[in-house]
Design a protein around this motif. Structure first.
Motif, PDB file in Angstrom:
ATOM      1  N   GLY A   1       0.753  -1.213   0.138  1.00 40.36           N
ATOM      2  CA  GLY A   1       0.209   0.030  -0.061  1.00 40.36           C
ATOM      3  C   GLY A   1       0.818   1.227  -0.019  1.00 40.36           C
ATOM      4  O   GLY A   1       1.835   1.231  -0.272  1.00 40.36           O
ATOM      5  N   GLU A   2       0.510   2.389   0.468  1.00 40.83           N
ATOM      6  CA  GLU A   2       0.823   3.655   0.502  1.00 40.83           C
ATOM      7  C   GLU A   2       1.990   3.695   1.387  1.00 40.83           C
ATOM      8  O   GLU A   2       3.159   4.198   1.289  1.00 40.83           O
ATOM      9  CB  GLU A   2      -0.022   4.617   0.940  1.00 40.83           C
ATOM     10  N   ARG A   3       2.052   2.905   2.668  1.00 43.74           N
ATOM     11  CA  ARG A   3       3.053   3.063   3.470  1.00 43.74           C
ATOM     12  C   ARG A   3       3.456   1.285   3.509  1.00 43.74           C
ATOM     13  O   ARG A   3       2.597   0.840   4.142  1.00 43.74           O
ATOM     14  CB  ARG A   3       2.894   3.742   4.686  1.00 43.74           C
ATOM     15  N   ASP A   4       4.767   0.998   3.598  1.00 43.02           N
ATOM     16  CA  ASP A   4       5.333  -0.249   3.881  1.00 43.02           C
ATOM     17  C   ASP A   4       5.782  -0.392   5.300  1.00 43.02           C
ATOM     18  O   ASP A   4       6.512  -1.429   5.395  1.00 43.02           O
ATOM     19  CB  ASP A   4       6.491  -0.651   2.982  1.00 43.02           C
ATOM     20  N   TYR A   5       5.217   0.344   6.362  1.00 45.54           N
ATOM     21  CA  TYR A   5       5.592   0.115   7.625  1.00 45.54           C
ATOM     22  C   TYR A   5       4.347   0.601   8.640  1.00 45.54           C
ATOM     23  O   TYR A   5       3.743   1.247   8.100  1.00 45.54           O
ATOM     24  CB  TYR A   5       7.046   0.605   7.763  1.00 45.54           C
ATOM     25  N   HIS A   6       4.572   0.648   9.631  1.00 44.81           N
ATOM     26  CA  HIS A   6       3.366   0.746  10.655  1.00 44.81           C
ATOM     27  C   HIS A   6       4.098   1.694  12.056  1.00 44.81           C
ATOM     28  O   HIS A   6       5.289   1.235  12.400  1.00 44.81           O
ATOM     29  CB  HIS A   6       3.186  -0.644  11.356  1.00 44.81           C
ATOM     30  N   TYR A   7       3.566   2.782  12.253  1.00 41.90           N
ATOM     31  CA  TYR A   7       3.967   3.552  13.197  1.00 41.90           C
ATOM     32  C   TYR A   7       2.926   3.123  14.537  1.00 41.90           C
ATOM     33  O   TYR A   7       1.955   3.026  14.556  1.00 41.90           O
ATOM     34  CB  TYR A   7       3.722   5.001  12.941  1.00 41.90           C
ATOM     35  N   GLY A   8       3.797   3.539  15.382  1.00 43.62           N
ATOM     36  CA  GLY A   8       3.159   3.298  17.045  1.00 43.62           C
ATOM     37  C   GLY A   8       3.867   3.722  18.139  1.00 43.62           C
ATOM     38  O   GLY A   8       5.179   3.785  18.127  1.00 43.62           O
ATOM     39  N   LEU A   9       3.126   3.801  19.355  1.00 49.96           N
ATOM     40  CA  LEU A   9       4.173   3.985  20.655  1.00 49.96           C
ATOM     41  C   LEU A   9       4.766   2.573  20.784  1.00 49.96           C
ATOM     42  O   LEU A   9       4.061   1.480  20.801  1.00 49.96           O
ATOM     43  CB  LEU A   9       3.078   4.405  21.790  1.00 49.96           C
ATOM     44  N   THR A  10       6.010   2.794  21.320  1.00 47.89           N
ATOM     45  CA  THR A  10       6.931   1.891  20.899  1.00 47.89           C
ATOM     46  C   THR A  10       7.688   1.629  22.628  1.00 47.89           C
ATOM     47  O   THR A  10       8.656   1.772  22.871  1.00 47.89           O
ATOM     48  CB  THR A  10       7.857   1.840  19.924  1.00 47.89           C
ATOM     49  N   PRO A  11       7.056   0.351  23.305  1.00 50.18           N
ATOM     50  CA  PRO A  11       7.979   0.123  24.576  1.00 50.18           C
ATOM     51  C   PRO A  11       8.938  -0.742  23.903  1.00 50.18           C
ATOM     52  O   PRO A  11       9.045  -1.684  22.880  1.00 50.18           O
ATOM     53  CB  PRO A  11       6.853  -0.724  25.183  1.00 50.18           C
ATOM     54  N   GLU A  12      10.072  -0.634  24.631  1.00 45.18           N
ATOM     55  CA  GLU A  12      11.507  -1.184  24.268  1.00 45.18           C
ATOM     56  C   GLU A  12      12.305  -1.453  25.354  1.00 45.18           C
ATOM     57  O   GLU A  12      12.309  -1.025  26.306  1.00 45.18           O
ATOM     58  CB  GLU A  12      12.106  -0.579  23.170  1.00 45.18           C
ATOM     59  N   GLY A  13      13.370  -2.514  25.113  1.00 44.51           N
ATOM     60  CA  GLY A  13      14.173  -2.937  26.164  1.00 44.51           C
ATOM     61  C   GLY A  13      15.783  -3.149  25.736  1.00 44.51           C
ATOM     62  O   GLY A  13      15.770  -3.546  24.395  1.00 44.51           O
ATOM     63  N   LEU A  14      16.612  -3.168  26.456  1.00 41.02           N
ATOM     64  CA  LEU A  14      18.122  -3.261  25.853  1.00 41.02           C
ATOM     65  C   LEU A  14      18.829  -3.829  27.143  1.00 41.02           C
ATOM     66  O   LEU A  14      18.715  -3.488  28.469  1.00 41.02           O
ATOM     67  CB  LEU A  14      18.571  -1.871  25.369  1.00 41.02           C
ATOM     68  N   LEU A  15      19.615  -4.938  26.757  1.00 37.62           N
ATOM     69  CA  LEU A  15      20.433  -5.615  27.703  1.00 37.62           C
ATOM     70  C   LEU A  15      21.630  -5.699  26.934  1.00 37.62           C
ATOM     71  O   LEU A  15      21.691  -6.621  25.946  1.00 37.62           O
ATOM     72  CB  LEU A  15      20.186  -6.863  28.356  1.00 37.62           C
ATOM     73  N   SER A  16      22.943  -5.134  27.508  1.00 33.37           N
ATOM     74  CA  SER A  16      24.312  -5.344  26.773  1.00 33.37           C
ATOM     75  C   SER A  16      24.971  -5.688  27.756  1.00 33.37           C
ATOM     76  O   SER A  16      25.332  -5.130  28.861  1.00 33.37           O
ATOM     77  CB  SER A  16      24.530  -4.007  26.173  1.00 33.37           C
ATOM     78  N   LEU A  17      25.936  -6.694  27.291  1.00 34.58           N
ATOM     79  CA  LEU A  17      27.195  -7.241  28.559  1.00 34.58           C
ATOM     80  C   LEU A  17      28.387  -7.289  27.798  1.00 34.58           C
ATOM     81  O   LEU A  17      28.424  -7.943  26.452  1.00 34.58           O
ATOM     82  CB  LEU A  17      26.482  -8.692  29.013  1.00 34.58           C
ATOM     83  N   ARG A  18      29.262  -7.107  28.340  1.00 36.04           N
ATOM     84  CA  ARG A  18      30.683  -7.128  27.603  1.00 36.04           C
ATOM     85  C   ARG A  18      31.701  -7.965  28.873  1.00 36.04           C
ATOM     86  O   ARG A  18      31.802  -7.162  29.817  1.00 36.04           O
ATOM     87  CB  ARG A  18      31.287  -5.841  27.173  1.00 36.04           C
ATOM     88  N   PHE A  19      32.207  -9.069  28.496  1.00 35.96           N
ATOM     89  CA  PHE A  19      33.096  -9.494  29.263  1.00 35.96           C
ATOM     90  C   PHE A  19      34.473  -9.124  28.832  1.00 35.96           C
ATOM     91  O   PHE A  19      34.841  -9.876  27.511  1.00 35.96           O
ATOM     92  CB  PHE A  19      32.769 -11.115  29.457  1.00 35.96           C
ATOM     93  N   ILE A  20      35.493  -8.925  29.676  1.00 37.13           N
ATOM     94  CA  ILE A  20      36.895  -8.241  29.241  1.00 37.13           C
ATOM     95  C   ILE A  20      37.639  -9.256  29.984  1.00 37.13           C
ATOM     96  O   ILE A  20      37.666  -9.461  31.197  1.00 37.13           O
ATOM     97  CB  ILE A  20      36.878  -6.935  29.597  1.00 37.13           C
ATOM     98  N   PHE A  21      38.460 -10.139  29.238  1.00 37.71           N
ATOM     99  CA  PHE A  21      39.469 -11.051  29.926  1.00 37.71           C
ATOM    100  C   PHE A  21      40.894 -10.591  29.772  1.00 37.71           C
ATOM    101  O   PHE A  21      41.589 -10.775  28.720  1.00 37.71           O
ATOM    102  CB  PHE A  21      39.320 -12.445  29.145  1.00 37.71           C
ATOM    103  N   GLY A  22      41.323  -9.449  30.800  1.00 34.46           N
ATOM    104  CA  GLY A  22      42.672  -8.971  30.579  1.00 34.46           C
ATOM    105  C   GLY A  22      42.721  -8.036  29.244  1.00 34.46           C
ATOM    106  O   GLY A  22      41.834  -7.469  29.056  1.00 34.46           O
ATOM    107  N   ASP A  23      43.859  -8.266  28.533  1.00 37.09           N
ATOM    108  CA  ASP A  23      44.231  -7.439  27.367  1.00 37.09           C
ATOM    109  C   ASP A  23      44.091  -8.542  26.234  1.00 37.09           C
ATOM    110  O   ASP A  23      44.653  -8.179  25.066  1.00 37.09           O
ATOM    111  CB  ASP A  23      45.435  -6.976  27.473  1.00 37.09           C
TER     112      ASP A  23
END
Length: 498
Positions: free
Chosen positions: A388-410
Motif C-alpha cells: 500500500g501507500e506505506r510499507d511500515y507501521h507507526y505506533g507507541l513503542t515500548p522497548e528494552g536493551l541488555l548489553s554485556l561485555r566480558f573483558i578477559f585482561g588484554d
C-alpha cells in the motif's frame, strides 16, 4: 523525500571542510591611533563616523568562543545558518523533488498549516522518515551546538526550525512523526557526532593539524563548517573532561546467512564494516556526569546488502553515579535512537528509557561492563516489500536493551547484546496492528598483536507482526561474520580504579 537534499547538503559541508587551510586569521584593522593622523583624503568626517558605527559589529564578529565561561557563544549565527539552509532546501525541492507542488508554499499555505491543518502521520519512505530526517535534525542541532550553545539550547533550535519547516516549507498537513524523528532523534545522534569530533580535536597537542580538522569535519560536518567559515572565532574546543572511552572498528565479510518465512532472497555473503564508540564509561576517578551525554554509546554497521544495516545511540540525559568496592556505575534517564534494517524487515525508534550502565571486576583480570534499559518511544517497523501507500507501521513503542561485555585482561572480549521493540497500535493510524521485533548480537574478539585482532560475530533478528490485510508472521534472518579488528588506545576499554 525532502530530506534527501539534507543528506546531500551535509556532504557539501564535508567537501567544504576538506579545503580547510591552517592559516591564522588575518588581523582585523582597528581604528588608527590618534597620534598618527591619516592623510587628508582619508580623514573625512563620514569615514571617521563609519568606523565608530561599525566597531561594535566588528567586535561582535571577532568575539572568540570560550566553552568554560560561555563568552562568545552566538544565538544569531546558527539561526541564520539554519534558516538559510532551509530556504535553499525548499528551493531545491521545488525544482527537483516530486511532487514539486508540495514545496510551493505561500503565505496562504503557511496560514492554513498554522490555523486549519490537522497533524498527520505521513507516507514518506521508511529510510527518509527514520534516518534522513534524524540526520537532517543532527545538522540543525550541530550548527547550534558548534556555535557555543549547550545541549538543551541546541535541541530547542532544532525543534523550532523543524516546526518552521513543517509549517512554512511544505504544503501538506504537517506530520507528527517528523516532529519526533527530526529534532529529538537528530539531537540523540547529533550530540555523539559533536562529542566525537571535539574529542578528536582535543587529543592533539597544540593547535589541531589538517588531518584532525578533516576528520572532525567528516564526523560532524556542522562543526567543521563553523570552524572553517568563522575562522578563529570557534577555535576553542569543547572540553571533554577526560572520559574513559572504548573504540573498536571491525571490517570483514559474512560467510553465511539464514532466513525463514521471507518472500525475498537474503544475500548469504557480503562485506561488513562496524564501528563502536563508548564515551564516559563508569569508573574513571574524578569524572562526573553533570552534562547530558557525558556518557553515550554509538554503534553503526554497514553491509553490502543494504548499505546502512544499523545505527544505534544511547546517552545519559540525567543521572547519578554509584560505587562499591568492585563495581562503579551510573543510573538515570537515557535518550535512545535506533535504526535497524537486517535485509528483510526494519525497525526504528526514538525513545526515553530508565536504567543503568556499570562495570564490575569479577576477578583481578576479568571485568564485566553492562547496560540495562527499559523505556518507551515512538517508532516504526515493517516489511521490506511495499504494502500500500506505506510499507511500515507507526505506533507507541515500548522497548528494552541488555548489553554485556566480558573483558578477559588484554587478550579477549565477549559481547552480548539483545534489543526488543514492540510497535503498538497506540497513537497509530493503523488500528489493530502491531510489530514485535527482537535482535540479538554476539561476538568473540581476540587481540592478536598491539591493537589488532580478529572477531567472529553472529547476529539474529526475529519479527512477528499482525495486520488485518497482510500476512507476514515469524520472520527470521541471521548472519555470521569473520572480521578484522582495530582497537582504540584503551584496548578493550576496561576502567581500572583499584
Amino acid at each position: 523525500m525532502c530530506c534527501l537534499f539534507q543528506f546531500v547538503a551535509s556532504i557539501v559541508l564535508v567537501l567544504c571542510s576538506i579545503s580547510y587551510a591552517e592559516e591564522p586569521a588575518a588581523p582585523v584593522q582597528g581604528p588608527p591611533s590618534p597620534h598618527q593622523p591619516l592623510p587628508p583624503e582619508r580623514t573625512s568626517p563620514s569615514t571617521s563616523e563609519s568606523s565608530t558605527v561599525f566597531k561594535p559589529v566588528r567586535d561582535w564578529w571577532n568575539d572568540k568562543l570560550s566553552w568554560e565561561t560561555g563568552a562568545g557563544r552566538s544565538y544569531v549565527l546558527p539561526a541564520g545558518e539554519i534558516l538559510l539552509y532551509e530556504f535553499l532546501l525548499n528551493r531545491f525541492d521545488r525544482n527537483f523533488v516530486e511532487p514539486t507542488s508540495e514545496y510551493e508554499t505561500s503565505w496562504d499555505t503557511i496560514w492554513k498549516n498554522l490555523t486549519d491543518s490537522k497533524w498527520v502521520i505521513d507516507n514518506d519512505q521508511f529510510k527518509v522518515n527514520q534516518f534522513l530526517h534524524p540526520y537532517g535534525g543532527s545538522v540543525y542541532y550541530g550548527l547550534a551546538r558548534s556555535s557555543g550553545l549547550n545541549f538543551w539550547e541546541s535541541f530547542l533550535y532544532s525543534a523550532a526550525v523543524s516546526f518552521v519547516w513543517e509549517i512554512g516549507e511544505e504544503t501538506p498537513n504537517p506530520p507528527i512523526n517528523d516532529m519526533i524523528a527530526t529534532p529529538i532523534g537528530g539531537t540523540f545522534i547529533g550530540e555523539p557526532f559533536f562529542r566525537m569530533a571535539s574529542l578528536l580535536l582535543e587529543d592533539s597537542e597544540g593547535q589541531p593539524g589538517f588531518w584532525r580538522e578533516l576528520g572532525a569535519a567528516l564526523i560532524s560536518p556542522p562543526t567543521g563548517f563553523n570552524r572553517l567559515v568563522f575562522g578563529s572565532r570557534f577555535d576553542d574546543i569543547f572540553p571533554s573532561h577526560k572520559p574513559a572511552t572504548f573504540m573498536r572498528f571491525m571490517a570483514g565479510g559474512s560467510f553465511t546467512s539464514s532466513s525463514h518465512n521471507v518472500s525475498s532472497q537474503v544475500e548469504e555473503t557480503g562485506a561488513v564494516a562496524d564501528f563502536t564508540f563508548s564515551y564516559g564509561l563508569p569508573g574513571r576517578p574524578g569524572y562526573s556526569y553533570e552534562r547530558p551525554f557525558d556518557y553515550f554509546d554509538f554503534h553503526v554497521t554497514a553491509v553490502t546488502a543494504n548499505v546502512l544495516e544499523s545505527i544505534n545511540t544511547r546517552g545519559l540525559l540525567w543521572g547519578k553515579p554509584y560505587a562499591g568496592e568492585s563495581t562503579r556505575g551510573i543510573w538515570g534517564l537515557y535518550g535512545m535512537y535506533d535504526y535497524i534494517s537486517p535485509q528483510v524487515f526494519r525497525v526504528s525508534s526514538t525513545a526515553l528509557a530508565v536504567g543503568t550502565t556499570w562495570q564490575s571486576w569479577l576477578s583481578p583480570t576479568v571485568a564485566l561492563q553492562g547496560t540495562a534499559l527499559a523505556g518507551t518511544g515512538y517508532g516504526a517497523a515493517g516489511n521490506m516489500e511495499a504494502q500500500g501507500e506505506r510499507d511500515y507501521h507507526y505506533g507507541l513503542t515500548p522497548e528494552g536493551l541488555l548489553s554485556l561485555r566480558f573483558i578477559f585482561g588484554d587478550r579477549a572480549m565477549i559481547d552480548l547484546t539483545a534489543r526488543e521493540f514492540y510497535v503498538s497500535d497506540v497513537l497509530s493510524p493503523d488500528q489493530a496492528a502491531w510489530e514485535n521485533i527482537m535482535r540479538g548480537e554476539s561476538s568473540l574478539t581476540v587481540r592478536i598483536y598491539d591493537r589488532h585482532g580478529l572477531a567472529v560475530r553472529y547476529q539474529h533478528a526475529h519479527r512477528n507482526a499482525s495486520y488485518s490485510n497482510i500476512d507476514y508472521r515469524n520472520q527470521d534472518v541471521g548472519m555470521a561474520s569473520l572480521m578484522y579488528v582495530f582497537l582504540g588506545e584503551s584496548g578493550f576499554g576496561a576502567v581500572d580504579w583499584r
